[in-house]
Design a protein around this motif. Structure first.
Motif, PDB file in Angstrom:
ATOM      1  N   UNK A  16       0.808  -1.209   0.000  1.00  0.00           N
ATOM      2  CA  UNK A  16       0.000   0.000   0.000  1.00  0.00           C
ATOM      3  C   UNK A  16       0.846   1.266   0.000  1.00  0.00           C
ATOM      4  N   UNK A  17       1.889   1.285   0.818  1.00  0.00           N
ATOM      5  CA  UNK A  17       2.747   2.460   0.922  1.00  0.00           C
ATOM      6  C   UNK A  17       3.485   2.723  -0.386  1.00  0.00           C
ATOM      7  N   UNK A  18       4.018   1.680  -0.987  1.00  0.00           N
ATOM      8  CA  UNK A  18       4.799   1.859  -2.220  1.00  0.00           C
ATOM      9  C   UNK A  18       3.921   2.270  -3.397  1.00  0.00           C
ATOM     10  N   UNK A  19       2.698   1.759  -3.465  1.00  0.00           N
ATOM     11  CA  UNK A  19       1.793   2.210  -4.528  1.00  0.00           C
ATOM     12  C   UNK A  19       1.388   3.668  -4.320  1.00  0.00           C
ATOM     13  N   UNK A  20       1.204   4.083  -3.073  1.00  0.00           N
ATOM     14  CA  UNK A  20       0.895   5.483  -2.791  1.00  0.00           C
ATOM     15  C   UNK A  20       2.060   6.380  -3.198  1.00  0.00           C
ATOM     16  N   UNK A  22       3.937   6.189  -5.674  1.00  0.00           N
ATOM     17  CA  UNK A  22       3.960   6.479  -7.115  1.00  0.00           C
ATOM     18  C   UNK A  22       2.716   7.234  -7.576  1.00  0.00           C
ATOM     19  N   UNK A  23       1.976   7.819  -6.603  1.00  0.00           N
ATOM     20  CA  UNK A  23       0.891   8.728  -6.963  1.00  0.00           C
ATOM     21  C   UNK A  23      -0.509   8.159  -6.915  1.00  0.00           C
ATOM     22  N   UNK A  24      -0.635   6.898  -6.561  1.00  0.00           N
ATOM     23  CA  UNK A  24      -1.961   6.303  -6.456  1.00  0.00           C
ATOM     24  C   UNK A  24      -2.627   6.688  -5.137  1.00  0.00           C
ATOM     25  N   UNK A  25      -3.949   6.615  -5.108  1.00  0.00           N
ATOM     26  CA  UNK A  25      -4.705   6.815  -3.877  1.00  0.00           C
ATOM     27  C   UNK A  25      -5.019   5.445  -3.298  1.00  0.00           C
ATOM     28  N   UNK A  26      -4.497   5.183  -2.103  1.00  0.00           N
ATOM     29  CA  UNK A  26      -4.545   3.839  -1.540  1.00  0.00           C
ATOM     30  C   UNK A  26      -5.293   3.843  -0.205  1.00  0.00           C
ATOM     31  N   UNK A  27      -6.248   2.944  -0.085  1.00  0.00           N
ATOM     32  CA  UNK A  27      -6.922   2.701   1.190  1.00  0.00           C
ATOM     33  C   UNK A  27      -6.596   1.293   1.653  1.00  0.00           C
ATOM     34  N   UNK A  28      -6.069   1.189   2.859  1.00  0.00           N
ATOM     35  CA  UNK A  28      -5.761  -0.114   3.448  1.00  0.00           C
ATOM     36  C   UNK A  28      -6.823  -0.447   4.490  1.00  0.00           C
ATOM     37  N   UNK A  29      -7.304  -1.656   4.472  1.00  0.00           N
ATOM     38  CA  UNK A  29      -8.365  -2.064   5.398  1.00  0.00           C
ATOM     39  C   UNK A  29      -7.903  -3.244   6.220  1.00  0.00           C
ATOM     40  N   UNK A  30      -8.261  -3.243   7.508  1.00  0.00           N
ATOM     41  CA  UNK A  30      -7.899  -4.333   8.411  1.00  0.00           C
ATOM     42  C   UNK A  30      -8.984  -4.467   9.471  1.00  0.00           C
ATOM     43  N   UNK A  51      10.738   2.254   5.121  1.00  0.00           N
ATOM     44  CA  UNK A  51       9.282   2.251   4.973  1.00  0.00           C
ATOM     45  C   UNK A  51       8.627   3.421   5.698  1.00  0.00           C
ATOM     46  N   UNK A  52       9.094   3.720   6.909  1.00  0.00           N
ATOM     47  CA  UNK A  52       8.424   4.747   7.718  1.00  0.00           C
ATOM     48  C   UNK A  52       8.428   6.106   7.020  1.00  0.00           C
ATOM     49  N   UNK A  53       9.533   6.458   6.389  1.00  0.00           N
ATOM     50  CA  UNK A  53       9.615   7.742   5.692  1.00  0.00           C
ATOM     51  C   UNK A  53       8.554   7.845   4.596  1.00  0.00           C
ATOM     52  N   UNK A  54       8.418   6.795   3.789  1.00  0.00           N
ATOM     53  CA  UNK A  54       7.412   6.790   2.717  1.00  0.00           C
ATOM     54  C   UNK A  54       6.006   6.773   3.305  1.00  0.00           C
ATOM     55  N   UNK A  58       3.248   9.820   2.600  1.00  0.00           N
ATOM     56  CA  UNK A  58       2.011   9.581   1.861  1.00  0.00           C
ATOM     57  C   UNK A  58       0.776   9.711   2.742  1.00  0.00           C
ATOM     58  N   UNK A  59       0.913   9.425   4.022  1.00  0.00           N
ATOM     59  CA  UNK A  59      -0.180   9.654   4.964  1.00  0.00           C
ATOM     60  C   UNK A  59      -0.465  11.157   5.067  1.00  0.00           C
ATOM     61  N   UNK A  60       0.594  11.943   5.189  1.00  0.00           N
ATOM     62  CA  UNK A  60       0.457  13.396   5.304  1.00  0.00           C
ATOM     63  C   UNK A  60      -0.141  14.004   4.045  1.00  0.00           C
TER      64      UNK A  60
END
Length: 333
Positions: A16-20, A22-30, A51-54, A58-60
């Motif tokens: 999810x993070x890596x796709x975000x 590259x400009x995608x809008x990503x929703x992760x569900x759990x 990972x944390x930096x990305x 992307x969260x921000x």
């Protein structure tokens, strides 16, 4: 693209993070509400270098968000990734209850007239894409047979370097017979293969088998080197020199040639078992895998006689230090 990733474990969160990124809008569900709350508040739940930096960026910037609501997560999604656990069952086969359970829920949410690509990102046995499709159709209230395709896209992430593996993959394996799905998946992965690394399209069953075959082959290399190490001890040869000698052959390569106490981790044991079980299901005796697993079990005990011999079988009252508790460097696993 609008992407949904179901499951925020190791594979799901990296995906999810890596796709975000590259400009995608990503929703992760759990389903784990406490985990979703932490992630939504910027608290990463796994350790993976880079990972944390990305994740925070992307969260921000609003490209990555988290929810416990499956219906909210898949609304308007063009691609839905299933990144769910497939733990080994008692017989060694992969347990698909989480994947098929979510597939059944998706059947109630996919609408006729829409089109969504459902992607198996988890490591799954051959034939799972067909089972996922059947599970989706079984719970649908209308004819949605043209509203989705199920694609196999196995992950090849190594813990400790997963972000690099995702952003700069050796190859991307995609299993689908749908031209529409091929076009969408090609567009999705285009930013990751600009250096010429291939996207390999194949049928779903071949893609599913590719992941198991890759991990099992690496397990074969490890067990083979452990057997060579045993032989070196008996013949007075230096296994480290042998390793360097054979690893210089480009047909063999230098990686996965280090002898030790056997392979472990979260993938190799269960994937070798699952492939062997799949072979048994079609009445094929996969003798190499039988030998690999047997060698690995014995190898775990190889150090104990050496310790006992060193102390003349007197271990009473001895204190032993164990150096290294993680499964590999730069992980929290």
């Amino acid at each position: 693209m609008r992407i949904t990733v179901i499951g925020t474990g190791y594979v799901g969160l990296v995906t999810g993070t890596c796709f975000a990124e590259t400009g995608n809008t990503v929703t992760c569900v759990d389903i784990d509400a406490s985990k979703v709350e932490k992630l939504s508040n910027g608290v990463i739940t796994i350790y993976e270098p880079g990972l944390e930096k990305l994740f925070l960026r992307n969260l921000k910037e609003g490209r990555l968000d988290f929810t416990t609501s499956l219906s909210d997560a898949v609304k308007d999604a063009e691609i839905i990734f299933l990144a769910l656990p497939t733990p080994p069952g008692e017989d060694g086969s992969a347990d698909l209850k989480y994947i098929l359970g979510v597939a059944a829920e998706l059947g109630k949410l996919i609408k006729p007239g829409d089109y969504t690509v459902i992607v198996d990102k988890s490591t799954v046995p051959v034939g799972t894409a067909e089972k996922v499709r059947s599970a989706i159709l079984a719970t649908a209230d209308a004819d949605i047979s043209e509203a989705f395709d199920v694609v196999s896209n196995p992950e090849f992430l190594r813990e400790g370097v997963a972000v690099d593996d995702f952003m700069k993959p050796d190859r991307v394996v995609i299993g689908t017979s749908s031209e529409k799905a091929i076009k969408i998946m090609n567009e999705l992965y285009a930013p990751f293969v600009r250096q010429g690394n291939p996207i390999i399209f194949m049928d779903e069953r071949s893609a599913e088998l590719t992941k198991y075959a890759a991990n099992s082959f690496l397990a074969v290399k490890i067990s083979f080197m452990n057997e060579i190490a045993q032989l070196c001890e008996r013949l007075g040869a230096d296994v480290d020199m042998v390793r360097k000698g054979i690893g210089s052959d480009e047909r063999i390569g230098r990686r996965f040639l280090f002898p030790g106490i056997g392979y472990g981790g979260s993938c190799f044991p269960k994937d070798v078992q699952a492939l062997n079980r799949s072979a048994g299901d079609v009445n094929y005796d996969f003798r190499i895998l039988d030998a690999v697993m047997k060698v690995n079990e014995v190898q775990k005990l190889h150090l104990l006689p050496k310790v006992k011999q060193f102390f003349n079988n007197d271990l009473k009252g001895r204190h032993f230090a164990l150096w290294g508790l993680s499964f590999k460097p730069n992980t929290d696993d």
